[in-house]
Design a protein around this motif. Structure first.
Motif, PDB file in Angstrom:
ATOM      1  N   UNK A   1     -34.856  16.030  11.154  1.00 44.36           N
ATOM      2  CA  UNK A   1     -33.721  15.096  11.208  1.00 44.36           C
ATOM      3  C   UNK A   1     -33.377  14.557   9.815  1.00 44.36           C
TER       4      UNK A   1
ATOM      5  N   UNK B   1     -34.003   6.908  10.306  1.00 41.65           N
ATOM      6  CA  UNK B   1     -33.289   5.864   9.589  1.00 41.65           C
ATOM      7  C   UNK B   1     -34.109   4.573   9.443  1.00 41.65           C
TER       8      UNK B   1
ATOM      9  N   UNK C   1     -31.524   9.453  21.807  1.00 44.74           N
ATOM     10  CA  UNK C   1     -30.521  10.199  21.039  1.00 44.74           C
ATOM     11  C   UNK C   1     -30.991  11.627  20.826  1.00 44.74           C
ATOM     12  N   UNK C   2     -31.929  11.837  19.944  1.00 41.91           N
ATOM     13  CA  UNK C   2     -32.623  13.115  19.769  1.00 41.91           C
ATOM     14  C   UNK C   2     -34.001  12.742  19.248  1.00 41.91           C
TER      15      UNK C   2
ATOM     16  N   UNK D   1     -23.523  11.829  10.741  1.00 43.37           N
ATOM     17  CA  UNK D   1     -24.851  11.560  10.205  1.00 43.37           C
ATOM     18  C   UNK D   1     -25.859  11.130  11.263  1.00 43.37           C
ATOM     19  N   UNK D   2     -25.377  10.617  12.406  1.00 45.21           N
ATOM     20  CA  UNK D   2     -26.301   9.966  13.331  1.00 45.21           C
ATOM     21  C   UNK D   2     -26.134  10.431  14.784  1.00 45.21           C
ATOM     22  N   UNK D   3     -24.912  10.309  15.328  1.00 49.14           N
ATOM     23  CA  UNK D   3     -24.737  10.622  16.751  1.00 49.14           C
ATOM     24  C   UNK D   3     -24.955  12.106  17.030  1.00 49.14           C
ATOM     25  N   UNK D   4     -24.555  12.938  16.083  1.00 50.07           N
ATOM     26  CA  UNK D   4     -24.771  14.379  16.246  1.00 50.07           C
ATOM     27  C   UNK D   4     -25.680  14.871  15.134  1.00 50.07           C
ATOM     28  N   UNK D   5     -26.445  15.904  15.417  1.00 49.42           N
ATOM     29  CA  UNK D   5     -27.173  16.633  14.383  1.00 49.42           C
ATOM     30  C   UNK D   5     -26.388  17.919  14.167  1.00 49.42           C
TER      31      UNK D   5
END
Lengths: 227, 90
Positions: free
Chosen positions: A95, A66, A58-59, B65-69
């Motif tokens: 993040x 999380x 993802x990144x 919140x998750x897939x994109x920053x």
């Protein structure tokens, strides 16, 4: 009794053992923390070490952010507990938004692994008190997602508040804006940087210098002095 | 079942060296006339149940919140027509 410093291991973490060792070399007790365990085992500070947690899927740092252990780390960091993020750990901290900005692929797209000269810009953090402001150090740098970015307003704020903690010297290795190698939060307890102090704590290995040891002696003095 | 697609792109002001590397390779490969390439991510979500307002709100939250920053990326949520294995009619 000495300070207890937790070192988190995520799946894909690489530098947890070196970090534990650096903590011990400085004279503190290293406490391994597991990503699925919310329990911080009553540590006084936490280090998020380098590596490729969750394969950087993802990144970099996006999935680790999380994980159960991070819920506790975020809560405690907001309450003032010192947290240091090194490399992937820095990516995790951005993040979580405990530190502003984000990390992106190096502008030249290559993985870098070399000794890097830095300037310690501030010693007003829990992790840099043993350095002189403006002190030049050389420690290893090894990453592919090391380009620090933030919008102009955030960068100006960081500069104005003295929160650029480390700057690259001689050469900007990855296109990081304003040569930023690491930053601190406003309170000075949360610090993140891309280069690796934990690989430069003994003269026998790495750069042949011990320029990274100051991170770990700083936090030890901070914690023991606070008692 | 319905499919919702989330497209994530770097914000326009963020340098995209991967996109640039792709763009630079194009002339060598005989593809002319492409002045810029930006590389992004596409997430295909198979949603159980109806894609109503509540479901879309949750997906929006997930993207944000998750897939994109959102410090560096923008995202777009789109509902796609269902491609049913058993001959769905839309």
């Amino acid at each position: 009794m000495t300070a207890r410093i937790g070192v988190v291991t995520f799946p894909g973490t690489l530098d947890d053992r070196d970090t534990q060792r650096a903590v011990r070399v400085a004279g503190a007790e290293a406490v391994p923390l597991w990503h699925r365990d919310k329990d911080l085992k009553q540590v006084d500070a936490v280090v998020l070490p380098g590596g490729f947690s969750y394969g950087d899927y993802l990144r970099a740092g996006a999935i680790s952010r999380f994980s159960p252990v991070m819920e506790s780390v975020i809560d405690q960091a907001k309450a003032g507990m010192p947290v240091l993020g090194i490399c992937n750990g820095f990516q995790v901290l951005t993040e979580t938004h405990l530190l502003p900005g984000a990390m992106l692929r190096n502008n030249h797209l290559h993985f870098i692994c070399r000794d890097q000269k830095l300037r310690v810009e501030t010693n007003s953090t829990a992790w840099t008190a043993d350095y002189e402001p403006g002190q030049e150090i050389s420690i290893p740098l090894k990453n592919i997602d090391g380009r620090y970015v933030a919008d102009e307003r955030t960068l100006d704020m960081l500069e104005a508040e003295g929160r650029v903690a480390f700057r690259y010297l001689d050469v900007n290795p990855n296109g990081s804006l304003r040569d930023i190698a690491g930053i601190t939060n406003a309170a000075g307890n949360v610090v993140g940087l891309m280069p690796h102090p934990e690989h430069a704590v003994e003269p026998l290995i790495g750069t042949g210098r011990t320029d990274g040891l100051g991170f770990f002696t700083s936090i030890l003095k901070n914690l023991v002095g606070a008692r | 079942m319905a499919r919702v697609v989330v497209d994530v792109m770097l914000k326009p002001e963020i340098l995209d060296p991967q996109g640039q590397a792709v763009q630079r390779a194009l002339p060598r490969l005989g593809f002319q006339g492409i002045s810029d390439v930006r590389q992004g991510k596409r997430f295909e979500l198979e949603v159980d149940g109806p894609v109503d307002e509540a479901a879309l709100a949750r997906i929006h939250e997930m993207a944000e919140t998750f897939l994109a920053n959102t410090v560096i990326e923008d995202f777009v949520v789109k509902v796609e027509a269902t491609e049913g294995a058993e001959g769905a009619d839309k």
